[in-house]
Design a protein around this motif. Structure first.
Motif, PDB file in Angstrom:
ATOM      1  N   SER A  63      57.946 -72.360  82.561  1.00 41.67           N
ATOM      2  CA  SER A  63      58.397 -73.583  81.898  1.00 41.67           C
ATOM      3  C   SER A  63      59.372 -73.244  80.773  1.00 41.67           C
ATOM      4  O   SER A  63      60.406 -73.902  80.614  1.00 41.67           O
ATOM      5  CB  SER A  63      57.202 -74.359  81.342  1.00 41.67           C
ATOM      6  OG  SER A  63      57.630 -75.535  80.702  1.00 41.67           O
ATOM      7  N   ALA A  64      59.070 -72.197  80.030  1.00 35.01           N
ATOM      8  CA  ALA A  64      59.957 -71.769  78.935  1.00 35.01           C
ATOM      9  C   ALA A  64      61.296 -71.277  79.478  1.00 35.01           C
ATOM     10  O   ALA A  64      62.356 -71.624  78.952  1.00 35.01           O
ATOM     11  CB  ALA A  64      59.285 -70.678  78.106  1.00 35.01           C
ATOM     12  N   GLU A  65      61.248 -70.455  80.524  1.00 36.95           N
ATOM     13  CA  GLU A  65      62.484 -69.932  81.120  1.00 36.95           C
ATOM     14  C   GLU A  65      63.352 -71.075  81.654  1.00 36.95           C
ATOM     15  O   GLU A  65      64.569 -71.081  81.457  1.00 36.95           O
ATOM     16  CB  GLU A  65      62.167 -68.957  82.260  1.00 36.95           C
ATOM     17  CG  GLU A  65      61.549 -67.661  81.807  1.00 36.95           C
ATOM     18  CD  GLU A  65      62.510 -66.733  81.085  1.00 36.95           C
ATOM     19  OE1 GLU A  65      63.740 -66.880  81.239  1.00 36.95           O
ATOM     20  OE2 GLU A  65      62.026 -65.854  80.348  1.00 36.95           O
ATOM     21  N   LEU A  66      62.727 -72.015  82.345  1.00 39.26           N
ATOM     22  CA  LEU A  66      63.482 -73.153  82.867  1.00 39.26           C
ATOM     23  C   LEU A  66      64.063 -73.979  81.726  1.00 39.26           C
ATOM     24  O   LEU A  66      65.213 -74.424  81.789  1.00 39.26           O
ATOM     25  CB  LEU A  66      62.594 -74.010  83.772  1.00 39.26           C
ATOM     26  CG  LEU A  66      62.207 -73.367  85.105  1.00 39.26           C
ATOM     27  CD1 LEU A  66      61.098 -74.164  85.779  1.00 39.26           C
ATOM     28  CD2 LEU A  66      63.414 -73.224  86.023  1.00 39.26           C
ATOM     29  N   GLY A  67      63.294 -74.174  80.675  1.00 41.95           N
ATOM     30  CA  GLY A  67      63.760 -74.919  79.507  1.00 41.95           C
ATOM     31  C   GLY A  67      64.987 -74.279  78.878  1.00 41.95           C
ATOM     32  O   GLY A  67      65.916 -74.975  78.468  1.00 41.95           O
TER      33      GLY A  67
END
Length: 141
Positions: A63-67
Motif C-alpha cells: 500500500s505504501a509503495e503504491l501510494g
C-alpha cells in the motif's frame, strides 16, 4: 519502537504444552503444542504467526509503495504460505510464498510489478530472517 510477545512452555517436546501472549492482548495465553506445530492440532504455532505477520506486513508495505507511485489500491489481499522443512536433523523455515490479489481500477501493470517487487524485498518481515539476533539468557534454578 519495540513490540513484545512472550511464550511459556511446560514439559517435554512431544508431551508438553505452551502458551503465547502479546502485549497488545490480541494473543493471551494462546495454546500451542507439538500437535499444533507438527500435526493438525487445534491452536497456533510459531510458523503460522510468522506467516500472518508476513501477510500483514507485505500488504501494508505494498500500500505504501503504491501510494508513492500515486496509486491508491481499493483492496490488497495477501496469503503467506510458509514452508517448514526437516533439514540436517532439525527444522528450518525454507520458504515463504506470497499470493497477492490487488484491486486497482484502471491499474498500471508496470507500476504494480515495481511496487510488489519493492514491497516483497523491503517489508520488515521479509527482512527478518536476515536480522541480527541478540539474546539475554538467564538460568533459573
Amino acid at each position: 519502537m519495540k513490540r513484545k510477545a512472550s511464550a511459556v512452555w511446560q514439559g517435554g517436546l512431544q508431551d508438553g504444552k505452551g502458551a503465547i501472549s502479546t502485549d497488545s492482548g490480541v494473543l493471551k495465553d494462546t495454546q500451542y503444542s507439538f500437535a499444533t506445530r507438527f500435526e493438525n492440532g487445534i491452536g497456533t504455532n510459531p510458523e503460522e504467526l510468522i506467516a500472518a505477520a508476513h501477510a500483514g506486513c507485505f500488504s501494508m508495505a505494498l500500500s505504501a509503495e503504491l501510494g508513492q507511485a500515486g496509486i491508491k489500491p481499493e483492496r490488497i489481499g495477501t496469503t503467506a504460505t510458509l514452508t517448514l522443512d526437516k533439514v540436517d536433523g532439525g527444522f528450518a523455515i525454507t520458504a515463504v510464498h506470497l499470493d497477492v490479489a490487488v484491486k486497482i481500477p484502471g491499474g498500471d501493470q508496470a507500476a504494480f510489478e515495481k511496487a510488489t517487487a519493492s514491497a516483497k524485498a523491503n517489508c520488515p518481515v521479509s527482512k527478518v530472517l536476515k536480522a541480527t539476533i541478540t539474546m539475554d539468557a538467564k538460568l533459573e534454578t
